[in-house]
Design a protein around this motif. Structure first.
Motif, short mmCIF file in Angstrom:
data_model
loop_
_atom_site.label_atom_id
_atom_site.label_comp_id
_atom_site.label_asym_id
_atom_site.label_seq_id
_atom_site.Cartn_x
_atom_site.Cartn_y
_atom_site.Cartn_z
N ILE A 23 30.96 32.71 47.32
CA ILE A 23 31.68 32.27 46.19
C ILE A 23 32.55 33.41 45.59
N LEU A 24 33.68 33.23 45.49
CA LEU A 24 34.57 34.36 45.29
C LEU A 24 34.64 34.37 43.59
N LEU A 25 34.73 33.29 43.08
CA LEU A 25 34.67 33.09 41.54
C LEU A 25 34.24 31.48 41.16
N LYS A 26 33.65 31.51 40.01
CA LYS A 26 33.14 30.33 39.38
C LYS A 26 33.60 30.50 38.02
N GLU A 27 34.36 29.78 37.51
CA GLU A 27 34.60 30.16 35.95
C GLU A 27 35.42 28.87 35.44
N SER A 28 35.35 28.81 33.99
CA SER A 28 36.25 27.95 33.34
C SER A 28 37.83 27.91 33.77
N THR A 29 38.11 26.96 34.13
CA THR A 29 39.46 26.58 34.71
C THR A 29 40.59 27.19 33.54
N GLN A 30 40.23 26.97 32.44
CA GLN A 30 41.30 27.24 31.56
C GLN A 30 41.31 28.76 31.01
N ALA A 31 40.00 29.28 31.04
CA ALA A 31 39.77 30.68 30.91
C ALA A 31 40.39 31.55 32.17
N LEU A 32 40.27 30.97 33.33
CA LEU A 32 40.54 31.91 34.39
C LEU A 32 42.21 31.90 34.40
N LEU A 33 42.78 30.62 34.17
CA LEU A 33 44.20 30.33 34.24
C LEU A 33 44.96 31.50 33.01
N GLU A 34 44.07 31.51 32.19
CA GLU A 34 44.74 32.30 30.96
C GLU A 34 44.80 33.74 31.42
N ARG A 35 43.84 34.23 32.24
CA ARG A 35 43.71 35.78 32.45
C ARG A 35 44.64 35.85 33.80
N ALA A 36 45.17 34.83 34.56
CA ALA A 36 45.71 35.39 35.68
C ALA A 36 47.13 35.40 35.47
N ILE A 37 47.85 36.32 35.77
CA ILE A 37 49.23 36.56 35.41
C ILE A 37 50.13 36.93 37.09
N HIS A 38 51.25 36.55 36.87
CA HIS A 38 51.97 36.86 38.18
C HIS A 38 53.05 37.69 37.70
N ILE A 39 53.02 39.12 38.02
CA ILE A 39 53.81 39.90 37.36
C ILE A 39 54.97 40.46 38.42
N SER A 40 56.25 40.61 38.25
CA SER A 40 57.12 41.12 39.18
C SER A 40 58.03 42.14 38.52
N GLY A 41 58.66 43.09 39.43
CA GLY A 41 59.72 44.07 38.78
C GLY A 41 59.85 45.00 39.83
N LYS A 42 60.31 46.24 39.39
CA LYS A 42 60.53 47.41 40.32
C LYS A 42 59.34 47.86 40.80
N LEU A 77 46.59 26.96 39.46
CA LEU A 77 45.35 27.10 40.34
C LEU A 77 45.66 27.26 41.95
N GLN A 78 46.86 26.78 42.21
CA GLN A 78 47.12 26.77 43.66
C GLN A 78 47.81 27.99 43.97
N ASN A 79 48.61 28.83 43.17
CA ASN A 79 49.01 29.83 43.38
C ASN A 79 47.96 31.07 43.33
N LEU A 80 47.11 30.92 42.39
CA LEU A 80 45.94 31.95 42.42
C LEU A 80 45.09 31.57 43.39
N MET A 81 44.73 30.39 44.06
CA MET A 81 44.17 30.35 45.20
C MET A 81 44.89 31.19 46.70
N VAL A 82 46.11 31.16 46.44
CA VAL A 82 47.12 31.93 47.53
C VAL A 82 46.60 33.28 47.35
N ALA A 83 46.74 33.64 46.11
CA ALA A 83 46.67 35.00 45.78
C ALA A 83 45.23 35.80 46.21
#
Lengths: 216, 314
Positions: free
Chosen positions: B213-232, B280-286
């Motif tokens: 089990i990698l993670l077990k968490e409220s979906t909303q809370a999980l998505l709130e703290r997952a961020i995709h960041i890009s830049g230099k 969620l899908q991109n988080l799973m890929v990540a």
């Protein structure tokens, strides 16, 4: 107990279907027998049909575990309930066949019910052996999966071969009468052997079934 | 509403010498919809099988409401695991007609809702006289859905329930599921690969990766703290120092990462970065993808929220 009662209910329904199937097999066998023999010998007929039904029970009992494990365990039937439900169903099938045979003996043959009761231990022993052998083979299938299908095929071939050979080799000597005599003279021993086969085959099946997983 | 919890402790499952599940600890609360997400071969079906006593555990315990589930009718009466039907198998349960299959289910499930089953058969336009092995993949999924919903079990597990279903049938299934959940408060655990569609259903998400089990968490809370960041690349590296960073992607001088923030953490200001929410899908890929290498600061390892591999000694 509530799990077992559901299991008994389901297997009672199934037993009805398989008893009907057994009757179809018996009727077909009777018609074939009439065609093959010049004039029916109603006293010998049951023995030949019984052999066919024994073979049917072995194959059926064997296949039953393969089907039911993937069907009723996912429906939360415990393995114990499946095992005891199966034994109950086999008892229903064998019991019904015996009652029908007894009726046939009483109404059609000269030996009547007295002759039937003389044969009954042997008939029951053979049923027990068939069910036990089916349970053993069913256990092997559960344990070894696809590899066991090869065993099943080979086993069916061998049994069919032996049966066919015996029938053709002794057909002139009246094989049905030979079997009938053998059955009535050794009824007690056949019953005991059948029960021993049922006990050992059933025990092995119970142990294997108790640890089996659903695969499908 | 159901009241029992399903709990498994240190669950290990081996097939032969191969260990599939490595010491899983899991607690499923009543009145929830869980999503079980993981790659093919992660052990999802094996986990569901062992939780529902369809497969024996190698070690560990599984209990429902304090009762062991293995061969225990009292516990099993509250559980339903509607397995995915395999179109390649023509024997066993698959050799039955749909009506016989449903009949068997109605006998064994103590709270079977016959009317619901009949209505769903009509809604899905299912041919009940057909053998299961003759059904299309989508129709097989309909059968498993009917079993799951009509069983009325407090803990209901569905393995790939929408595989092969067209979009209309999938929509119908999601609506039925939500309606059933709202009316009864049953707990559902749904394993699926169609994550994007189902993520709105999941109150909690369980990520399973390589039998852990990698993670077990409220979906909303999980998505709130997952961020995709890009830049230099240098800006991204500097801004995410000390954070749990997953799935780094480099394109020339640019870099993109997925960050899972912990409580009180944030992305450092003062850098020219683009940030986007992650689904969620991109988080799973990540988290589970082949390039999911991640760096987690020592201070966050083995925290309750982020189980990074867990039990490495096993």
């Amino acid at each position: 107990m509530k799990g077992l009662s559901r299991s008994l209910r389901y297997f009672t329904l199934l037993a009805g279907e398989y008893i009907a199937l057994s009757l179809v097999i018996a009727t077909a066998g009777f018609l074939l027998y009439l065609l093959r023999s010049n004039g029916a010998n109603p006293e010998a007929f049951p023995i030949m049909i019984l052999f066919v039904l024994y073979l049917f029970l072995i194959i059926f009992s064997m296949g039953h575990y393969m089907i039911m494990t993937s069907l009723v365990i996912p429906f939360n039937c415990t393995r114990k309930s499946l095992f005891w439900g199966t034994q109950y169903m086999m008892l229903l099938i064998a019991g019904t066949i015996c009652i029908l045979l007894g009726t046939y003996f009483g109404l059609v043959t000269d030996v009547g019910l007295h002759g039937f009761f003389r044969l009954l231990p042997a008939i029951a022993g053979m049923f027990a052996a068939s069910i036990g052998l089916g349970a053993l083979l069913g256990g092997i299938i559960l344990k070894f999966g696809r590899a066991a299908v090869i065993v099943m095929t080979v086993f069916s071939g061998i049994l069919g071969g032996i049966f066919g050979f015996c029938c053709s080799a002794f057909s002139d000597a009246g094989i049905d009468t030979v079997f009938m005599t053998f059955f009535s003279e050794n009824a007690r021993w056949i019953l005991l052997t059948g029960l021993a086969v049922l006990l050992s085959g059933g025990s092995i099946n119970y142990i294997v079934l108790g640890k089996s997983a659903v695969t499908r | 509403m159901s009241t029992g919890k399903l709990i498994c402790n240190d669950l290990v499952k081996k097939y032969g010498k191969k260990e599939i599940l490595h010491g899983i600890d899991l607690e499923l609360e009543p009145d929830r919809i869980y999503g079980l997400i993981g790659r093919n071969g992660a052990g999802k079906t094996t986990l569901l099988s062992t939780l529902t006593a369809q497969s024996p555990v190698t070690s560990g315990t599984v209990t429902y409401n304090g009762l062991p589930v293995w061969e225990n009718q009292d516990a099993l009466d509250h559980i339903c695991f509607s397995r995915e039907l395999n179109p390649l198998i023509g024997w066993g349960a698959n050799s039955l007609k749909v009506k016989d299959y449903l009949k068997a289910a109605s006998i064994f499930f103590p709270h079977w809702d016959k009317q619901l089953a009949e209505r769903l058969v009509q809604d899905f336009e299912l041919e009940t006289k057909k053998k299961i092995c003759k059904l299309s993949k989508g129709m097989m999924s309909m059968v498993t859905i009917i079993i799951a919903l009509a069983s009325k079990a407090d803990m209901t597990f569905l393995d790939e329930p929408v595989a092969g279903l067209d979009v209309i049938a999938r929509d119908a299934f999601y609506r039925e599921l939500l309606s059933e959940y709202t009316e009864t408060g049953r707990t559902f655990l749904i394993s699926t690969h169609i994550i994007e569609e189902a993520e709105d259903l999941f109150e909690e998400t369980i990520f399973l990766n390589d039998g852990r089990i990698l993670l077990k968490e409220s979906t909303q809370a999980l998505l709130e703290r997952a961020i995709h960041i890009s830049g230099k690349a240098e800006d991204v590296d500097a801004a995410t120092t000390g954070l749990a960073v997953y799935h780094p992607e480099k394109l020339g001088r640019s870099k993109a990462v997925t960050v899972l923030l912990q409580e009180g953490q944030c992305i450092a200001d003062g850098y020219d970065l683009s940030s986007q929410p992650v689904n969620l899908q991109n988080l799973m890929v990540a988290l589970c993808g082949p390039d999911s290498q991640h760096s987690v600061p020592d201070s966050q390892q083995n925290t309750p929220d982020v189980k990074t591999g867990g039990r490495k000694g096993r």
